[in-house]
Enzyme design. Structure first.
Site, PDB file in Angstrom:
ATOM      1  N   CYS A   1      12.120  47.451   9.956  1.00 54.41           N
ATOM      2  CA  CYS A   1      11.903  48.688  10.725  1.00 54.41           C
ATOM      3  C   CYS A   1      13.179  49.232  11.345  1.00 54.41           C
ATOM      4  CB  CYS A   1      10.852  48.461  11.803  1.00 54.41           C
ATOM      5  SG  CYS A   1      11.481  47.530  13.208  1.00 54.41           S
TER       6      CYS A   1
ATOM      7  N   LYS B   1      10.814   2.846   2.968  1.00 57.43           N
ATOM      8  CA  LYS B   1      10.836   4.281   2.671  1.00 57.43           C
ATOM      9  C   LYS B   1      11.458   4.570   1.300  1.00 57.43           C
ATOM     10  CE  LYS B   1       9.394   6.819   5.878  1.00 57.43           C
ATOM     11  NZ  LYS B   1       9.958   7.394   6.963  1.00 57.43           N
TER      12      LYS B   1
ATOM     13  N   ASP C   1       1.508  10.131   3.814  1.00 57.69           N
ATOM     14  CA  ASP C   1       2.204  11.009   4.733  1.00 57.69           C
ATOM     15  C   ASP C   1       1.181  11.839   5.507  1.00 57.69           C
ATOM     16  OD1 ASP C   1       4.391  11.930   5.961  1.00 57.69           O
ATOM     17  OD2 ASP C   1       5.019  13.300   4.370  1.00 57.69           O
TER      18      ASP C   1
ATOM     19  N   CYS D   1       6.850  47.456  14.661  1.00 63.27           N
ATOM     20  CA  CYS D   1       7.419  47.012  13.384  1.00 63.27           C
ATOM     21  C   CYS D   1       6.278  46.604  12.456  1.00 63.27           C
ATOM     22  CB  CYS D   1       8.349  45.832  13.616  1.00 63.27           C
ATOM     23  SG  CYS D   1       8.925  45.059  12.098  1.00 63.27           S
TER      24      CYS D   1
ATOM     25  N   LYS E   1       2.469   4.405   1.419  1.00 61.46           N
ATOM     26  CA  LYS E   1       2.573   4.921   2.781  1.00 61.46           C
ATOM     27  C   LYS E   1       2.205   6.394   2.737  1.00 61.46           C
ATOM     28  CE  LYS E   1       5.164   4.944   7.007  1.00 61.46           C
ATOM     29  NZ  LYS E   1       5.051   6.364   7.347  1.00 61.46           N
TER      30      LYS E   1
ATOM     31  N   GLU F   1       0.863  -1.194   0.000  1.00 61.40           N
ATOM     32  CA  GLU F   1       0.000   0.000   0.000  1.00 61.40           C
ATOM     33  C   GLU F   1       0.891   1.233   0.000  1.00 61.40           C
ATOM     34  OE1 GLU F   1      -2.199  -0.281   3.630  1.00 61.40           O
ATOM     35  OE2 GLU F   1      -3.201  -2.133   3.044  1.00 61.40           O
TER      36      GLU F   1
ATOM     37  N   CYS G   1      13.130  40.764  15.948  1.00 62.04           N
ATOM     38  CA  CYS G   1      13.058  42.217  15.923  1.00 62.04           C
ATOM     39  C   CYS G   1      12.371  42.681  17.197  1.00 62.04           C
ATOM     40  CB  CYS G   1      12.250  42.639  14.692  1.00 62.04           C
ATOM     41  SG  CYS G   1      11.640  44.317  14.786  1.00 62.04           S
TER      42      CYS G   1
ATOM     43  N   TYR H   1      -7.364   1.462   6.596  1.00 60.32           N
ATOM     44  CA  TYR H   1      -6.616   0.264   6.208  1.00 60.32           C
ATOM     45  C   TYR H   1      -6.633  -0.848   7.243  1.00 60.32           C
ATOM     46  CZ  TYR H   1      -3.091   3.269   8.481  1.00 60.32           C
ATOM     47  OH  TYR H   1      -2.445   4.104   9.326  1.00 60.32           O
TER      48      TYR H   1
ATOM     49  N   CYS I   1      16.607  44.921  12.330  1.00 62.98           N
ATOM     50  CA  CYS I   1      15.506  44.393  11.539  1.00 62.98           C
ATOM     51  C   CYS I   1      15.513  45.057  10.158  1.00 62.98           C
ATOM     52  CB  CYS I   1      14.191  44.687  12.252  1.00 62.98           C
ATOM     53  SG  CYS I   1      12.746  44.369  11.237  1.00 62.98           S
TER      54      CYS I   1
HETATM   55  S1  IVH Z   1      -0.468   0.168   8.824  1.00 65.06           S
HETATM   56  C1  IVH Z   1       0.342  -1.946  12.623  1.00 65.06           C
HETATM   57  N1  IVH Z   1      -0.728   1.246   6.428  1.00 65.06           N
HETATM   58  O1  IVH Z   1       2.577   4.980   9.051  1.00 65.06           O
HETATM   59  C2  IVH Z   1      -0.221  -1.212  11.478  1.00 65.06           C
HETATM   60  N2  IVH Z   1       0.195   2.557   8.179  1.00 65.06           N
HETATM   61  O2  IVH Z   1       5.019   4.390  10.541  1.00 65.06           O
HETATM   62  C3  IVH Z   1       0.289   0.159  11.396  1.00 65.06           C
HETATM   63  N3  IVH Z   1       0.752   4.846   7.535  1.00 65.06           N
HETATM   64  O3  IVH Z   1       1.200   4.908  12.289  1.00 65.06           O
HETATM   65  C4  IVH Z   1      -0.283   0.959  10.358  1.00 65.06           C
HETATM   66  N4  IVH Z   1       0.106   4.679   5.437  1.00 65.06           N
HETATM   67  O4  IVH Z   1       0.156   6.497  10.537  1.00 65.06           O
HETATM   68  C5  IVH Z   1      -0.323   1.425   7.707  1.00 65.06           C
HETATM   69  N5  IVH Z   1      -1.017   2.093   4.302  1.00 65.06           N
HETATM   70  C6  IVH Z   1      -0.637   2.263   5.559  1.00 65.06           C
HETATM   71  C7  IVH Z   1      -0.116   3.484   6.020  1.00 65.06           C
HETATM   72  C8  IVH Z   1       0.297   3.596   7.348  1.00 65.06           C
HETATM   73  C9  IVH Z   1       0.613   5.480   6.367  1.00 65.06           C
HETATM   74  C10 IVH Z   1       1.298   5.467   8.757  1.00 65.06           C
HETATM   75  C11 IVH Z   1       0.482   5.235  10.008  1.00 65.06           C
HETATM   76  C12 IVH Z   1       1.396   4.526  10.958  1.00 65.06           C
HETATM   77  C13 IVH Z   1       2.725   4.945  10.449  1.00 65.06           C
HETATM   78  C14 IVH Z   1       3.761   3.946  10.886  1.00 65.06           C
END
Ligand code: IVH
Length: 672
Positions: A415, A318, A119, A435, A117, A115, A430, A230, A412
């Site tokens: 001003c 990552k 942010d 200002c 990840k 999946e 400042c 998820y 600054c």
């Molecule tokens: S699974 C034990 N799936 O990443 C299951 N996490 O570094 C944990 N995150 O706390 C979560 N996308 O906030 C899962 N497709 C995804 C995710 C995901 C982002 C985040 C989530 C988690 C953090 C862990």
């Protein structure tokens, strides 16, 4: 069917239709109806609810925006701990992950699900009998913050589950997922912030986290958040899933938004998925910082279990950070709205990770010194999910012979007032009280809800008043006339009248609000309250010693120093005197010693007809009570106005004493 039953049936139908269109629009990005048609359905529901107020349930799509501001977030204990993921960065990490799993499971090949990840930040949601009732942040994994009202504002999150035919909804369902912000929404949000002179969010994650943790849900409603689920916690009525994919598809049949996923066979399958997602990352409408690899088989997962706070069956793979080299054309200084001087490198524009970068922050003087970035240098810039890029390093071999270190200004640039280091030594600020770079922010704060509460004086107007030179100090606000205001852009007759009236109204204030409105660094509403109790007249602070100020409840040595310096500064004394001379009358706090509210914890919920939530809160506090954001066993009273929702229910469950508006007013009377 009588009239009410008909209305109820139609309302239910409208809930379903609106939820469906939200899903099409916010999750699938492919609406079936025009905005106008959608609005029409919404209006029909609003009309029905106006006629039959009992139809206005908390899970109605009309209730997404509303909810009053909370004092603090309540706590939610998660049904099962919320885990986090271990990170890997290279193929070697993946090999080891797969090897460990194969060994523990005792199979030659494992089926995985990959999946994106996202942010964002993790959340847990609770549905009861199909209605969304509670949502919480991850917190420390065991206990999170109750952000229910804020989550209600997220359009892609259904307020009710609408299962496909034949799917039964469990009595209690807890699902987990990620709240995040889409790239285009993030960009729009930052553009708006830039326009309004607010600091930009460095990346979508910060924007999502900051927005979800707003105490005022109306603020969250203005932030375009999204959500994908998820996970789902096992429980009664929840099917026992054989695989993760089965679970994801189940969530989908309930109408919950789930993200794209990809099944991958063994190590080789995961490698292919990773390469594809790395290549495709810029095509996605949201920021991803990696790929999550999960074991698909639920039995295998159980056997694998967890180590410390991460499951053994999943890992975050990552993406490498994106770096490019470019040239520093110049280094400039930006003065923020709080007076902070920030060095900024102006770069020869370069594309990093699909985004053109022309500026990079150098954070502060120390950072600038440490990296020794100079005009003319060739540097590496990095975007690691961050929109505001960073300079990673200087290529010294390419430094021009005549280059010199950057000299941080002592004054600054806006001003010319002296710039001094903050007490923690990192930020140079400042010191100019008037200002122009700070004035807009100061005026905006002065007028804000917990300060002087001047309705109609928002960011844009504050900026106009300052830029046209009409307001150079707080007291100038009270010299504004209607004629004055009418010459401003977009200022109508009625708005001008209203503003003059709210300025007039704001003069009758409290010492707590007055002190808060001065915008003294570190002095929030709570400190202002404590200060007001110790110093009911501002002039007392002009002569107060550092020791006198240190004795105030919760005022630490650094804060005492800042407060002392502030009131010693002749400019600031002058500003206060001018306000008092303009007719501002801060009332000294009344300290209650008896009566029904002394030492009591009160929760306010629902709308009252006679006063605002803020006013009710002040009344309670004036009488020695404390207003809390959520109901617990420690709550003494719940004041329930109209359309009170889950807090009222909780109070009933816990047997907490409930007051309606009338009873509350009477109780205030007995104690005036
Ligand atoms: S699974 C034990 N799936 O990443 C299951 N996490 O570094 C944990 N995150 O706390 C979560 N996308 O906030 C899962 N497709 C995804 C995710 C995901 C982002 C985040 C989530 C988690 C953090 C862990």
């Amino acid at each position: 069917m009588d009239d009410f039953q008909k209305a109820a049936a139609r309302a239910r139908e409208l809930h379903r239709e609106l939820a469906h269109h939200n899903y099409r629009y916010y999750v699938l990005d492919s609406p079936e109806v025009s905005d106008a048609q959608y609005d029409k359905l919404m209006r029909e529901l609003q009309d029905l609810e106006a006629k039959h107020p009992s139809l206005q349930t908390p899970d109605s799509p009309t209730q997404r925006v509303g909810g009053a501001a909370a004092e603090e977030f309540g706590e939610v204990v998660h049904r099962a701990p919320m885990l986090s993921l271990a990170n890997i960065f290279e193929d070697q990490g993946l090999i080891e992950f797969d090897e460990r799993i194969r060994k523990l499971v005792g199979l030659p090949g494992i089926a995985y699900v990959c999946e994106p990840k996202l942010d964002g930040l993790a959340i847990a949601l609770r549905y009861e009998k199909g209605a969304f009732v509670q949502g919480a942040t991850r917190g420390d994994g065991t206990t999170g913050e109750d952000v229910t009202s804020n989550l209600r504002t997220i359009r892609s999150l259904p307020m009710s589950l609408f299962p496909q035919d034949g799917v039964k909804v469990p009595d209690v369902l807890e699902v987990r997922g990620e709240v995040f912000i889409r790239k285009k929404d993030f960009q729009k949000l930052n553009e708006k912030r830039e326009e309004e002179g607010e600091p930009l969010f460095a990346n979508p994650r910060n924007a999502a986290a900051g927005s979800l943790r707003q105490l005022d849900p109306r603020m969250t409603a203005a932030r375009p958040l999204s959500v994908f689920l998820y996970e789902c916690v096992p429980g009664e009525g929840v099917p026992v899933f054989k695989t993760h994919i089965e679970k994801l598809e189940y969530l989908k049949t309930l109408g919950l938004p789930i993200n794209q996923y990809r099944r991958a066979e063994g190590l080789e399958g995961v490698r292919q998925a990773y390469d594809a997602s790395l290549k495709g990352r810029h095509e996605l409408p949201f920021e991803v910082d990696g790929m999550v690899v999960k074991v698909d088989d639920e039995d295998q997962r159980k056997r694998l279990g967890q180590v410390s706070k991460s499951p053994r069956w999943a890992v975050a793979y990552k993406f490498p950070p994106e770096e490019e080299s470019t040239e520093v054309m110049d280094i400039g200084i930006q003065v923020g709205r709080t007076g902070a001087l920030t060095p900024v490198a102006h770069l020869k524009p370069v594309k990093v990770g699909g985004v053109t970068v022309a500026r990079a922050t150098l954070h502060n003087e120390d950072e600038l010194r440490r990296k020794d970035v100079r005009k003319g240098d060739t540097v590496f810039v990095r975007r690691a999910g961050d929109v505001i890029p960073e300079i990673v390093s200087v290529v010294l071999s390419k430094r021009p012979a005549d280059s010199a270190p950057f000299e941080f200004p002592k004054h600054c640039p806006v001003c010319d007032a002296v710039a001094t280091k903050d007490e923690d030594g990192a930020i140079i600020r400042c010191t100019g009280a008037s200002c122009p770079a700070q004035l807009v922010e100061k005026i905006r704060h002065f007028a804000s809800r917990l300060a002087m509460d001047i309705e109609g004086l928002g960011d844009k107007l504050a900026a106009q008043l300052v830029s046209t030179g009409r307001v150079k100090a707080f007291a100038d606000l009270y010299a504004l006339t209607k004629e004055n205001l009418l010459t401003l852009e977009r200022m109508g007759d009625k708005s001008a009248d209203n503003l003059i009236a709210s300025l007039e109204r704001s003069k009758q204030t409290t010492q707590r609000r007055f002190l808060y409105s001065l915008g003294i660094r570190h002095v929030g509403d709570a400190t202002a309250k404590a200060l007001a109790e110790a110093f009911p007249q501002s002039e007392m602070l002009f002569t107060a010693s550092l020791e006198d100020i240190s004795r105030v409840k919760d005022v630490g040595p650094i804060m005492a120093q800042v407060i002392h310096t502030f009131f010693q500064e002749p400019q600031n004394q002058e500003a206060i005197r001018a306000l008092l001379a303009a007719g501002v009358q801060p009332a000294a706090p009344q300290v209650a010693t008896g009566g029904p509210f002394v030492g009591k914890s009160v929760v306010l919920t629902g709308a009252m007809t006679g006063m605002t939530r803020e006013q009710a809160k002040e009344e309670v506090e004036r009488r020695g009570g404390k207003v809390a954001g959520s109901v617990s066993r420690k709550t003494d009273f719940v004041v329930a106005g109209e359309d009170a929702g889950s807090k009222l229910k909780k109070a009933q469950e816990l047997g907490v004493r409930i007051l309606d508006e009338h009873a509350f007013l009477q109780m205030l009377q007995t104690n005036a």
